[in-house]
Design a protein around this motif. Structure first.
Motif, mmCIF file in Angstrom:
data_model
loop_
_atom_site.group_PDB
_atom_site.id
_atom_site.type_symbol
_atom_site.label_atom_id
_atom_site.label_comp_id
_atom_site.label_asym_id
_atom_site.label_seq_id
_atom_site.Cartn_x
_atom_site.Cartn_y
_atom_site.Cartn_z
ATOM 1 N N ASP A 93 0.826 -1.212 0.000
ATOM 2 C CA ASP A 93 0.000 0.000 0.000
ATOM 3 C C ASP A 93 0.855 1.254 0.000
ATOM 4 O O ASP A 93 0.545 2.262 0.658
ATOM 5 C CB ASP A 93 -0.940 0.006 1.204
ATOM 6 N N GLY A 94 1.965 1.195 -0.758
ATOM 7 C CA GLY A 94 2.818 2.369 -0.907
ATOM 8 C C GLY A 94 3.773 2.623 0.237
ATOM 9 O O GLY A 94 4.513 3.606 0.215
ATOM 10 N N VAL A 95 3.791 1.742 1.242
ATOM 11 C CA VAL A 95 4.651 1.937 2.411
ATOM 12 C C VAL A 95 5.646 0.782 2.513
ATOM 13 O O VAL A 95 5.254 -0.386 2.489
ATOM 14 C CB VAL A 95 3.822 2.011 3.712
ATOM 15 N N VAL A 96 6.943 1.113 2.605
ATOM 16 C CA VAL A 96 7.968 0.080 2.747
ATOM 17 C C VAL A 96 7.906 -0.497 4.153
ATOM 18 O O VAL A 96 7.920 0.238 5.142
ATOM 19 C CB VAL A 96 9.371 0.643 2.483
ATOM 20 N N ARG A 97 7.816 -1.812 4.235
ATOM 21 C CA ARG A 97 7.759 -2.499 5.523
ATOM 22 C C ARG A 97 9.109 -3.156 5.811
ATOM 23 O O ARG A 97 9.580 -3.978 5.038
ATOM 24 C CB ARG A 97 6.670 -3.576 5.511
ATOM 25 N N HIS A 98 9.699 -2.774 6.921
ATOM 26 C CA HIS A 98 10.989 -3.346 7.306
ATOM 27 C C HIS A 98 10.825 -4.509 8.281
ATOM 28 O O HIS A 98 11.817 -5.105 8.706
ATOM 29 C CB HIS A 98 11.886 -2.270 7.911
ATOM 30 N N CYS A 99 9.574 -4.824 8.620
ATOM 31 C CA CYS A 99 9.287 -6.016 9.421
ATOM 32 C C CYS A 99 7.808 -6.340 9.287
ATOM 33 O O CYS A 99 6.956 -5.609 9.797
ATOM 34 C CB CYS A 99 9.647 -5.793 10.891
ATOM 35 N N PHE A 100 7.502 -7.414 8.569
ATOM 36 C CA PHE A 100 6.112 -7.828 8.415
ATOM 37 C C PHE A 100 6.025 -9.343 8.537
ATOM 38 O O PHE A 100 6.991 -10.070 8.270
ATOM 39 C CB PHE A 100 5.531 -7.369 7.067
ATOM 40 N N GLN A 101 4.856 -9.796 8.950
ATOM 41 C CA GLN A 101 4.648 -11.235 9.147
ATOM 42 C C GLN A 101 4.478 -11.938 7.809
ATOM 43 O O GLN A 101 3.718 -11.494 6.962
ATOM 44 C CB GLN A 101 3.401 -11.449 10.009
ATOM 45 N N CYS A 102 5.186 -13.026 7.627
ATOM 46 C CA CYS A 102 5.033 -13.856 6.429
ATOM 47 C C CYS A 102 3.982 -14.926 6.709
ATOM 48 O O CYS A 102 4.091 -15.674 7.678
ATOM 49 C CB CYS A 102 6.361 -14.519 6.054
ATOM 50 N N GLY A 103 2.984 -15.003 5.854
ATOM 51 C CA GLY A 103 1.921 -15.968 6.059
ATOM 52 C C GLY A 103 0.862 -15.444 7.016
ATOM 53 O O GLY A 103 0.933 -14.317 7.515
#
Length: 373
Positions: free
Chosen positions: A166-176
């Motif tokens: 959504d246009g925002v770089v995520r430096h920590c997100f949950q996979c799955g």
């Protein structure tokens, strides 16, 4: 040991320690007292086998015969001398903590930055092929396969970094969709699911948020365990294709979390310049724990023993250093009966990609839950 019969058979069994107490038989061999002495003199090894297959080697560093077994028990007792015990016991080691039930937890972090290349193209690091594993899958399967043997419940939180949603770089997100996945297979499934979640493979390569998240989990886990009379220690497995974008910020982050029950294994995939990662591995600050181990995957991937040795090289000393610094002694060793010992028996993803401002956009079906971040 042999009541004077130097050729009496001696069975040697080696077990893989499990914190649950259900230790796993790794292999066994048969020898004699004379065989042990001969092996130490000739510098030869004993081969361990399990179900007819070779599973390892035992090296006899030193073997000596004390007495010949001919003297009576009374004579032996009479000849014994009693020495006073030293005033201080040796410092605890890694085995002492593990034997006391210290549980190891593994957290996984995966690099989804654009520098990994177009996943549609064969040979790129994230290329998905139903017939073979890509470099990330190979590294995760191999390295996590080593670390998972020491994880208490084989459940792993999996985080990604370097992707835009959504246009925002995520430096920590949950996979799955799950906070923790089951086994190495679950980690691979969570990794592959990211390519169906509408991500934009972006930049920069920033691992600080994943490190901070893992450090917080490690601290919370230990605090919760202490309330139950237990101990835990956490290992963060970071898989990345190259150098971090801000080496100074990363070094500062490591300094901030050095006082948590955490070790970090950074695995470099591909053939990029890993000088920055080596710098982090070699970084030493007075009074600060060294918590980083860098493993260039391509240099060790062809030798399973070498890979395991390199991956685990610094973790035991880092764990002991942390607990000793905090004045936390090992718990009483867990005992187990012979009945508790067990012997273990030995997808194609539809991708739709576009390009926008030099970024790789991957979209497709699937669910995501990034409200946590």
């Amino acid at each position: 040991l042999c009541a004077g019969e130097k050729d009496a058979p001696i069975m040697v069994k080696v077990y893989d320690f499990e914190s649950s107490g259900k230790h796993v038989l790794m292999g066994q061999c048969e020898t004699t007292v004379n065989g042990l002495v001969s092996a130490s003199l000739r510098n030869t090894n004993f081969t361990l086998t399990e179900k007819g297959k070779e599973t390892g080697q035992i090296v006899v560093v030193k073997a000596e015969i004390s007495g010949d077994g001919s003297a009576s028990i009374e004579d032996r007792v009479a000849g014994m001398s009693v020495k006073s015990m030293p005033s201080s016991s040796p410092p605890p080691n890694f085995v002492d903590y593990i034997a006391g039930g210290c549980e190891l937890n593994v957290v996984v972090g995966i690099d989804f930055t654009g520098s990994n290349g177009d996943p549609r193209k064969a040979g790129t690091l994230h290329h998905l092929d139903s017939n073979s594993l890509n470099d990330y899958e190979k590294a995760i399967k191999s390295i996590l396969g080593v670390l998972s043997k020491y994880d208490s419940d084989k459940k792993f939180p999996v985080y990604g970094f370097g992707a835009k949603y959504d246009g925002v770089v995520r430096h920590c997100f949950q996979c799955g969709t799950q906070e923790e996945v089951e086994g190495v297979g679950g980690v691979l499934d969570a990794y592959r699911s990211v390519f169906k979640s509408g991500l934009v493979m972006s930049s920069p390569t920033d691992i600080t948020e994943v490190i901070q998240t893992a450090a917080a989990r490690a601290q919370n886990s230990l605090e919760a365990a202490k309330k139950k009379g237990r101990q835990t220690y956490t290992i963060l497995l970071l898989v990345t294709d190259g150098a971090v974008s801000d080496i100074s910020a990363t070094a500062k982050c490591l300094e901030q979390v050095h006082d948590t029950p955490l070790s970090i294994v950074i695995v470099g995939v591909g053939n990029a310049d890993f000088s920055g990662m080596r710098f982090l591995d070699d970084l030493r600050r007075p009074g600060k724990r060294d918590i980083v181990q860098f493993v260039p995957f391509n240099e060790h991937s062809r030798d399973a023993v070498d890979l395991s040795s390199t991956t685990l090289h610094e973790i035991p000393s880092q764990l002991v250093e942390y607990f000793q610094k905090k004045g936390i002694a090992p718990l009483t060793a867990i005992t187990t009966s012979e009945e508790d010992i067990v012997v273990e028996e030995e997808d194609e993803i539809d991708l739709s990609l576009d390009f926008e401002d030099d970024k790789i956009i991957v979209s497709g079906s699937g669910n995501k839950d990034f409200s946590r971040w």
